[in-house]
Design an enzyme around this catalytic site. Structure first.
Site, PDB file in Angstrom:
ATOM      1  N   ARG A 123       0.755  -1.044   0.004  1.00  0.00           N
ATOM      2  CA  ARG A 123      -0.123  -0.060  -0.006  1.00  0.00           C
ATOM      3  C   ARG A 123       0.919   1.334   0.116  1.00  0.00           C
ATOM      4  NH1 ARG A 123      -2.880  -3.325   3.207  1.00  0.00           N
ATOM      5  NH2 ARG A 123      -4.791  -4.042   1.971  1.00  0.00           N
ATOM      6  N   LYS A 182       3.823  11.248 -11.182  1.00  0.00           N
ATOM      7  CA  LYS A 182       3.406  10.154 -11.973  1.00  0.00           C
ATOM      8  C   LYS A 182       4.086   9.127 -12.404  1.00  0.00           C
ATOM      9  CE  LYS A 182       0.632  12.907 -15.518  1.00  0.00           C
ATOM     10  NZ  LYS A 182       0.157  13.135 -16.664  1.00  0.00           N
ATOM     11  N   GLU A 229      12.098  17.985 -24.571  1.00  0.00           N
ATOM     12  CA  GLU A 229      11.247  18.357 -23.502  1.00  0.00           C
ATOM     13  C   GLU A 229      11.820  19.493 -22.601  1.00  0.00           C
ATOM     14  OE1 GLU A 229       8.496  16.918 -22.895  1.00  0.00           O
ATOM     15  OE2 GLU A 229       8.387  14.682 -23.668  1.00  0.00           O
ATOM     16  N   LYS A 265       8.572  22.709 -14.780  1.00  0.00           N
ATOM     17  CA  LYS A 265       7.457  21.534 -14.641  1.00  0.00           C
ATOM     18  C   LYS A 265       6.722  21.738 -13.057  1.00  0.00           C
ATOM     19  CE  LYS A 265       6.033  17.264 -15.187  1.00  0.00           C
ATOM     20  NZ  LYS A 265       6.225  15.667 -15.805  1.00  0.00           N
ATOM     21  N   GLU A 283      -4.072  17.310 -12.350  1.00  0.00           N
ATOM     22  CA  GLU A 283      -4.419  17.290 -13.770  1.00  0.00           C
ATOM     23  C   GLU A 283      -5.660  17.678 -14.044  1.00  0.00           C
ATOM     24  OE1 GLU A 283      -3.005  14.208 -16.346  1.00  0.00           O
ATOM     25  OE2 GLU A 283      -1.832  15.564 -17.180  1.00  0.00           O
ATOM     26  N   ARG A 316      -2.200  22.058 -15.811  1.00  0.00           N
ATOM     27  CA  ARG A 316      -1.117  20.937 -16.358  1.00  0.00           C
ATOM     28  C   ARG A 316      -1.021  20.424 -17.843  1.00  0.00           C
ATOM     29  NH1 ARG A 316       0.613  16.312 -12.161  1.00  0.00           N
ATOM     30  NH2 ARG A 316       2.206  15.484 -13.385  1.00  0.00           N
ATOM     31  N   ASN A 329       1.530  19.421 -22.063  1.00  0.00           N
ATOM     32  CA  ASN A 329       1.321  18.253 -23.099  1.00  0.00           C
ATOM     33  C   ASN A 329       1.686  18.985 -24.542  1.00  0.00           C
ATOM     34  OD1 ASN A 329      -1.056  16.041 -24.388  1.00  0.00           O
ATOM     35  ND2 ASN A 329       0.227  15.977 -22.204  1.00  0.00           N
ATOM     36  N   HIS A 331       2.443  17.425 -27.829  1.00  0.00           N
ATOM     37  CA  HIS A 331       2.125  15.876 -27.594  1.00  0.00           C
ATOM     38  C   HIS A 331       0.976  15.429 -28.443  1.00  0.00           C
ATOM     39  CE1 HIS A 331       5.258  16.518 -24.526  1.00  0.00           C
ATOM     40  NE2 HIS A 331       5.153  15.070 -24.306  1.00  0.00           N
ATOM     41  N   HIS A 355       2.127  12.346 -29.898  1.00  0.00           N
ATOM     42  CA  HIS A 355       1.825  10.917 -29.612  1.00  0.00           C
ATOM     43  C   HIS A 355       1.448  10.421 -30.665  1.00  0.00           C
ATOM     44  CE1 HIS A 355       1.310  11.787 -25.114  1.00  0.00           C
ATOM     45  NE2 HIS A 355       2.564  11.204 -25.236  1.00  0.00           N
ATOM     46  N   HIS A 406      10.291   9.550 -28.677  1.00  0.00           N
ATOM     47  CA  HIS A 406       9.256  10.520 -27.938  1.00  0.00           C
ATOM     48  C   HIS A 406       9.502  11.848 -28.340  1.00  0.00           C
ATOM     49  CE1 HIS A 406       6.154  11.803 -25.287  1.00  0.00           C
ATOM     50  NE2 HIS A 406       7.034  12.476 -24.536  1.00  0.00           N
TER      51      HIS A 406
HETATM   52  N1  LIG Z   1       5.955  10.144 -15.248  1.00  0.00           N
HETATM   53  C1  LIG Z   1       6.112  11.138 -16.054  1.00  0.00           C
HETATM   54  O1  LIG Z   1       5.565  12.149 -15.709  1.00  0.00           O
HETATM   55  C2  LIG Z   1       6.782  10.999 -17.413  1.00  0.00           C
HETATM   56  C3  LIG Z   1       7.137  11.979 -18.145  1.00  0.00           C
HETATM   57  C4  LIG Z   1       7.594  11.909 -19.345  1.00  0.00           C
HETATM   58  C5  LIG Z   1       8.045  10.647 -19.604  1.00  0.00           C
HETATM   59  N2  LIG Z   1       7.986   9.596 -19.037  1.00  0.00           N
HETATM   60  C6  LIG Z   1       8.071   8.319 -19.111  1.00  0.00           C
HETATM   61  O2  LIG Z   1       9.549   8.040 -19.560  1.00  0.00           O
HETATM   62  C7  LIG Z   1       9.609   7.224 -20.515  1.00  0.00           C
HETATM   63  C8  LIG Z   1      10.944   7.307 -21.454  1.00  0.00           C
HETATM   64  O3  LIG Z   1      11.830   7.727 -20.551  1.00  0.00           O
HETATM   65  P1  LIG Z   1      13.566   7.634 -21.362  1.00  0.00           P
HETATM   66  O4  LIG Z   1      13.430   8.172 -22.396  1.00  0.00           O
HETATM   67  O5  LIG Z   1      14.383   8.194 -20.110  1.00  0.00           O
HETATM   68  O6  LIG Z   1      13.777   6.146 -21.552  1.00  0.00           O
HETATM   69  P2  LIG Z   1      14.574   4.974 -20.856  1.00  0.00           P
HETATM   70  O7  LIG Z   1      14.380   4.852 -19.577  1.00  0.00           O
HETATM   71  O8  LIG Z   1      14.070   3.856 -21.633  1.00  0.00           O
HETATM   72  O9  LIG Z   1      16.068   5.195 -21.228  1.00  0.00           O
HETATM   73  C9  LIG Z   1      16.369   5.350 -22.655  1.00  0.00           C
HETATM   74  C10 LIG Z   1      17.484   4.253 -23.006  1.00  0.00           C
HETATM   75  O10 LIG Z   1      18.736   4.843 -22.529  1.00  0.00           O
HETATM   76  C11 LIG Z   1      19.247   3.899 -21.573  1.00  0.00           C
HETATM   77  N3  LIG Z   1      20.132   4.650 -20.374  1.00  0.00           N
HETATM   78  C12 LIG Z   1      19.381   5.601 -19.535  1.00  0.00           C
HETATM   79  N4  LIG Z   1      20.231   6.114 -18.854  1.00  0.00           N
HETATM   80  C13 LIG Z   1      21.563   5.736 -19.611  1.00  0.00           C
HETATM   81  C14 LIG Z   1      22.915   6.242 -19.050  1.00  0.00           C
HETATM   82  N5  LIG Z   1      23.156   7.350 -18.277  1.00  0.00           N
HETATM   83  N6  LIG Z   1      23.869   5.684 -20.008  1.00  0.00           N
HETATM   84  C15 LIG Z   1      23.548   4.818 -20.827  1.00  0.00           C
HETATM   85  N7  LIG Z   1      22.362   4.386 -21.228  1.00  0.00           N
HETATM   86  C16 LIG Z   1      21.412   5.066 -20.411  1.00  0.00           C
HETATM   87  C17 LIG Z   1      18.263   2.971 -21.221  1.00  0.00           C
HETATM   88  O11 LIG Z   1      18.676   1.573 -20.498  1.00  0.00           O
HETATM   89  C18 LIG Z   1      17.185   2.933 -22.393  1.00  0.00           C
HETATM   90  O12 LIG Z   1      17.901   2.222 -23.322  1.00  0.00           O
HETATM   91  C19 LIG Z   1       8.476   6.844 -21.070  1.00  0.00           C
HETATM   92  O13 LIG Z   1       8.144   5.448 -20.634  1.00  0.00           O
HETATM   93  C20 LIG Z   1       7.574   7.738 -20.810  1.00  0.00           C
HETATM   94  O14 LIG Z   1       6.156   7.301 -20.702  1.00  0.00           O
HETATM   95  C21 LIG Z   1       7.098   9.822 -17.767  1.00  0.00           C
HETATM   96 ZN   LIG Z   2       6.840  14.168 -23.186  1.00  0.00          ZN
END
Ligand SMILES: NC(=O)c1ccc[n+]([C@@H]2O[C@H](COP(=O)([O-])OP(=O)(O)OC[C@H]3O[C@@H](n4cnc5c(N)ncnc54)[C@H](O)[C@@H]3O)[C@@H](O)[C@H]2O)c1
Ligand SMILES: [Zn+2]
Length: 363
Positions: A123, A144, A186, A228, A238, A242, A246, A249, A253, A266
């Site tokens: 929980r 999130k 971003e 942010k 949201e 907020r 987007n 996006h 998206h 992305h």
């Molecule tokens: N929670 C939120 O508010 C929010 C906001 C934006 C995005 N997201 C989410 O974030 C995700 C995308 O995140 P991301 O772009 O960081 O992708 P990711 O976590 O998949 O990382 C991208 C790639 O880089 C590698 N990697 C990460 N750090 C590294 C480093 N320092 N050195 C070498 N390799 C490294 C990872 O293993 C992966 O292969 C999506 O699922 C998206 O939905 C969430």
């Molecule tokens: Zn985004």
């Protein structure tokens, strides 16, 4: 090191941004009330774990903490109920109890997955974000967390604020170039929605930022997180404001989904989406002179500003009608008013969107 305080309805937590920070984790955990009697579970992925796992776990073990480690395959497909269930198993086996704390070491995928583990495990237990991608500056603010379902991205999730965020920018040196560029989309977005002078600064420093000069990267991440956090603190669940996060996006998206999450990253999708939104604003007469400055800034970060190749127009429109901002099949877009200011506009005529999609193709 730079610090930022994020205030949410329930709590305030710090974001620490700097170089070679992990050695100080024991000290910071203690200052947040987490002593060595609390079990820690480090969650990471198969790329990040071998690079930085020991840098995090080593100092903690030396300070007397018990640290369990779990790793998921790198990539978006690990944001799944299967991996969540595996992590729960590993947690139980390790002896993670209600006193436990999750450490999320990785990009947005690990942050969302391990954050959701923390939100739901017994929980809810605390978690600490240790972001290692530029994009994760975005995902580490706002609380999130969640996983994907085969029928939709991020459809299973919660709001769960971290205890703190420790962003060690030294880790960005090993990030693949395409992820660096994509992450800057971003950062640029945060400037374009709220801070024209930050947008100017980004334009002047783009090459040094792409070379990952630490003090500049720290400043860029700090500003991105600050913007942010300001938006989120005014609208934690949201309800309205907020939505401006987007920006870019709606088209972004749709492009990602239409390419099967394979063709475009992305950030690349969001970059093209911001150009599209600027074109739409100019076409509807709600803004002037926004397309060219938007393109210039994105191109300075080597991000795409037009659509290469063939894109199925009807499919893209259908995806945009299903966007979370849309209501009853009516298109909704976040549109720029000028550089540094945007607002949500509903009821955008489909014909205007079609024209923008064609204009995005012609460059
Ligand atoms: N929670 C939120 O508010 C929010 C906001 C934006 C995005 N997201 C989410 O974030 C995700 C995308 O995140 P991301 O772009 O960081 O992708 P990711 O976590 O998949 O990382 C991208 C790639 O880089 C590698 N990697 C990460 N750090 C590294 C480093 N320092 N050195 C070498 N390799 C490294 C990872 O293993 C992966 O292969 C999506 O699922 C998206 O939905 C969430
Ligand atoms: Zn985004």
């Amino acid at each position: 090191m730079r610090t930022l305080k994020v205030s949410t309805g329930e709590q305030t937590y710090p974001i620490l941004i700097g170089r070679d920070l992990y050695a100080r984790l024991p000290e910071w955990l203690r200052s947040r009330g987490i002593g060595p009697d609390r079990p820690l579970m480090l969650v990471t992925d198969t790329h990040v774990g071998p690079l930085y796992g020991e840098k995090v776990a080593g100092p903690l073990r030396a300070a007397g903490y018990r640290v369990g480690e779990a790793s998921v395959p790198a990539g978006e497909s690990s944001k799944s109920l299967e991996q969540l269930s595996r992590l729960v198993e590993e947690g139980l086996r390790f002896g993670l109890d209600r006193q436990g704390v999750v450490l999320a070491l990785g990009g947005g995928v690990v942050g969302d997955l391990a954050g959701f583990l923390a939100a739901s495990y017994m929980r809810g237990i605390p978690f600490v974000q240790l972001p290692t991608t530029l994009l994760a500056h975005d995902s580490s603010v706002g609380g999130k967390v969640g996983v994907n379902h085969p029928l939709g991205k991020n459809v299973i999730g919660a709001f769960h604020q971290p205890l703190m965020v420790v962003f060690d920018v030294s880790t960005l040196r090993t990030l693949p170039r395409r992820e660096v560029v994509s992450g800057y989309a971003e950062v640029v977005k945060h400037a374009l929605i709220a801070d024209a002078s930050f947008a100017d600064w980004l334009l002047r420093n783009s090459e040094r930022l792409l070379r990952l000069e630490p003090s500049l990267v720290e400043e860029a991440i700090w500003n991105g997180c600050r913007i942010k956090a300001e938006v989120v603190s005014q609208d934690e669940r949201e309800a309205g404001l907020r939505a401006i996060l987007n920006y870019g996006h709606t088209i972004g998206h749709a492009l990602e989904a239409a390419s099967g999450y394979a063709g475009l990253t992305h950030g690349e999708g969001v970059a093209i989406g911001m150009v599209g939104a600027a074109m739409l604003a100019e076409a509807l007469g709600t803004a002037r002179d926004v397309v060219e400055p938007t393109k210039r800034l994105l191109q300075a970060f080597h991000l795409p500003v037009h659509l290469a190749g063939e894109w199925p127009e009807e499919k893209l429109l259908e995806l945009m009608r299903r966007d979370k901002k849309a209501r009853g099949g009516v298109y909704a877009f976040v549109l720029p008013e000028r550089i540094g200011s945007v607002r949500l506009v509903r009821g955008i005529p489909e014909e205007a969107i079609r024209r923008v999609l064609r204009r995005l193709k012609s460059g």
